[in-house]
Design a protein around this motif. Sequence first.
Motif, PDB file in Angstrom:
ATOM      1  N   LYS A 187       0.870  -1.191  -0.020  1.00 51.09           N
ATOM      2  CA  LYS A 187      -0.025  -0.010   0.026  1.00 51.09           C
ATOM      3  C   LYS A 187       0.791   1.163  -0.051  1.00 51.09           C
ATOM      4  N   ALA A 188       0.571   2.453  -0.676  1.00 52.80           N
ATOM      5  CA  ALA A 188       1.378   3.535  -0.822  1.00 52.80           C
ATOM      6  C   ALA A 188       1.413   3.922   0.725  1.00 52.80           C
ATOM      7  N   VAL A 189       2.709   4.326   0.883  1.00 53.13           N
ATOM      8  CA  VAL A 189       2.915   5.119   2.313  1.00 53.13           C
ATOM      9  C   VAL A 189       3.946   6.407   2.131  1.00 53.13           C
ATOM     10  N   PHE A 190       3.671   7.514   2.446  1.00 55.19           N
ATOM     11  CA  PHE A 190       4.469   8.816   2.200  1.00 55.19           C
ATOM     12  C   PHE A 190       4.618   9.271   3.785  1.00 55.19           C
ATOM     13  N   ALA A 202       6.242  19.200   2.310  1.00 56.77           N
ATOM     14  CA  ALA A 202       6.943  18.656   1.131  1.00 56.77           C
ATOM     15  C   ALA A 202       6.832  17.124   1.426  1.00 56.77           C
ATOM     16  N   THR A 203       6.728  16.039   0.382  1.00 58.97           N
ATOM     17  CA  THR A 203       6.615  14.902   0.568  1.00 58.97           C
ATOM     18  C   THR A 203       7.931  14.227   0.130  1.00 58.97           C
ATOM     19  N   LEU A 204       8.591  13.771   1.284  1.00 60.85           N
ATOM     20  CA  LEU A 204       9.881  13.338   1.204  1.00 60.85           C
ATOM     21  C   LEU A 204      10.181  11.703   0.919  1.00 60.85           C
ATOM     22  N   VAL A 205       9.401  10.954   1.237  1.00 62.36           N
ATOM     23  CA  VAL A 205       9.169   9.363   0.922  1.00 62.36           C
ATOM     24  C   VAL A 205       7.964   9.086   0.150  1.00 62.36           C
ATOM     25  N   SER A 206       8.018   8.343  -0.921  1.00 62.81           N
ATOM     26  CA  SER A 206       6.884   7.762  -1.480  1.00 62.81           C
ATOM     27  C   SER A 206       7.138   6.479  -1.928  1.00 62.81           C
ATOM     28  N   CYS A 207       6.486   5.345  -1.257  1.00 67.80           N
ATOM     29  CA  CYS A 207       6.885   4.177  -1.505  1.00 67.80           C
ATOM     30  C   CYS A 207       5.437   3.306  -1.357  1.00 67.80           C
ATOM     31  N   THR A 218      13.108   2.862  -4.834  1.00 72.68           N
ATOM     32  CA  THR A 218      13.895   3.673  -3.911  1.00 72.68           C
ATOM     33  C   THR A 218      13.207   4.942  -3.724  1.00 72.68           C
ATOM     34  N   TRP A 219      13.565   5.829  -2.656  1.00 71.81           N
ATOM     35  CA  TRP A 219      12.903   7.073  -2.521  1.00 71.81           C
ATOM     36  C   TRP A 219      14.381   8.023  -2.218  1.00 71.81           C
ATOM     37  N   GLY A 220      14.032   9.134  -2.286  1.00 70.12           N
ATOM     38  CA  GLY A 220      15.178  10.220  -2.328  1.00 70.12           C
ATOM     39  C   GLY A 220      15.566  10.827  -3.678  1.00 70.12           C
ATOM     40  N   THR A 221      16.241  11.681  -3.493  1.00 73.57           N
ATOM     41  CA  THR A 221      16.816  12.364  -4.779  1.00 73.57           C
ATOM     42  C   THR A 221      18.062  11.950  -4.968  1.00 73.57           C
ATOM     43  N   PHE A 226      17.314   5.822  -1.314  1.00 73.76           N
ATOM     44  CA  PHE A 226      17.568   4.856  -0.349  1.00 73.76           C
ATOM     45  C   PHE A 226      16.152   3.705  -0.526  1.00 73.76           C
ATOM     46  N   PRO A 227      16.528   2.575  -0.392  1.00 76.06           N
ATOM     47  CA  PRO A 227      15.565   1.381  -0.771  1.00 76.06           C
ATOM     48  C   PRO A 227      14.241   1.972   0.133  1.00 76.06           C
ATOM     49  N   CYS A 228      13.118   1.537  -0.686  1.00 74.91           N
ATOM     50  CA  CYS A 228      11.659   1.223  -0.106  1.00 74.91           C
ATOM     51  C   CYS A 228      11.699  -0.243   0.640  1.00 74.91           C
ATOM     52  N   LEU A 229      11.123  -0.131   1.661  1.00 73.40           N
ATOM     53  CA  LEU A 229      11.137  -1.478   2.197  1.00 73.40           C
ATOM     54  C   LEU A 229       9.943  -2.254   1.758  1.00 73.40           C
ATOM     55  N   ARG A 230      10.190  -3.567   1.676  1.00 75.07           N
ATOM     56  CA  ARG A 230       9.175  -4.321   1.332  1.00 75.07           C
ATOM     57  C   ARG A 230       8.624  -5.292   2.105  1.00 75.07           C
ATOM     58  N   ASP A 231       7.290  -5.965   1.906  1.00 75.32           N
ATOM     59  CA  ASP A 231       6.579  -6.793   2.888  1.00 75.32           C
ATOM     60  C   ASP A 231       7.590  -7.939   3.332  1.00 75.32           C
TER      61      ASP A 231
END
Length: 234
Positions: A187-190, A202-207, A218-221, A226-231
């Motif tokens: 599910k989308a998490v911000f 500002a939205t810093l993380v979108s995974c 990944t998230w960030g510029t 950095f890697p998005c965590l997975r289930d």
Amino acid sequence: MDEVAYSEKPGATTPDNIASDVYNKVAATHGIVVYLGRSGVLPSPLNAMQGAGGHCQPPEGTTIPLIAESAPIDFQLHSDRTARAYPYMTLLYETTNAPTPDPRDPYARFARDFATVFGSRSADADAAGGFDTVGIVSKVVENLLPASHDVRPDDIYLWLTAHGVSQYPGASGVLRLDGRNKYPPDKAVFIREIAQPEGATATLVSCGILPDRRDPATWGTPPDTFPCLRDGSG
């Protein structure tokens, strides 16, 4: 990580009791405050820190970073007021909804429709989740009715387990529920930031699965990504 516990029960350790302790730990370690309590209680420790006789004010030109698992909806809707109320804090909060210009964003459509019906009331994550619950139950019942006009809660559960729903365009995001998932996976998490001094958000993380159906790894510029965590990844 240092845990500072408090309770809402009468006679227990209250936010006023822990304000100085929290600040002293953060000041000594240049750390971050992570708030894991109810959103409605968050103003209590913030106000206690602000009212602790000036002892909890960071050096001029700096702020204390605090990330909240859940932030009051008023904090999110009126970020400028939040920044003015707590000028010594940089507040970050987790949410499953974030504004996006993407025309496929079901939450954006839900927020517009919600305002049409309820006026100034906010379409927060709970409202979107409740709306989706009714939508999914209705979808299941429609599939069950041809076989039986007496649909019971167990029937709904068993249908979801056996058949499930996939790519359901819910107001709270793209949802999947089946025999393996009692909570929508990916599910989308911000994570959003309310910055000082104007309260710009500002939205810093979108995974997770985003409104445009992307599932970023990944998230960030770049180069700071950095890697998005997975289930199941911890």
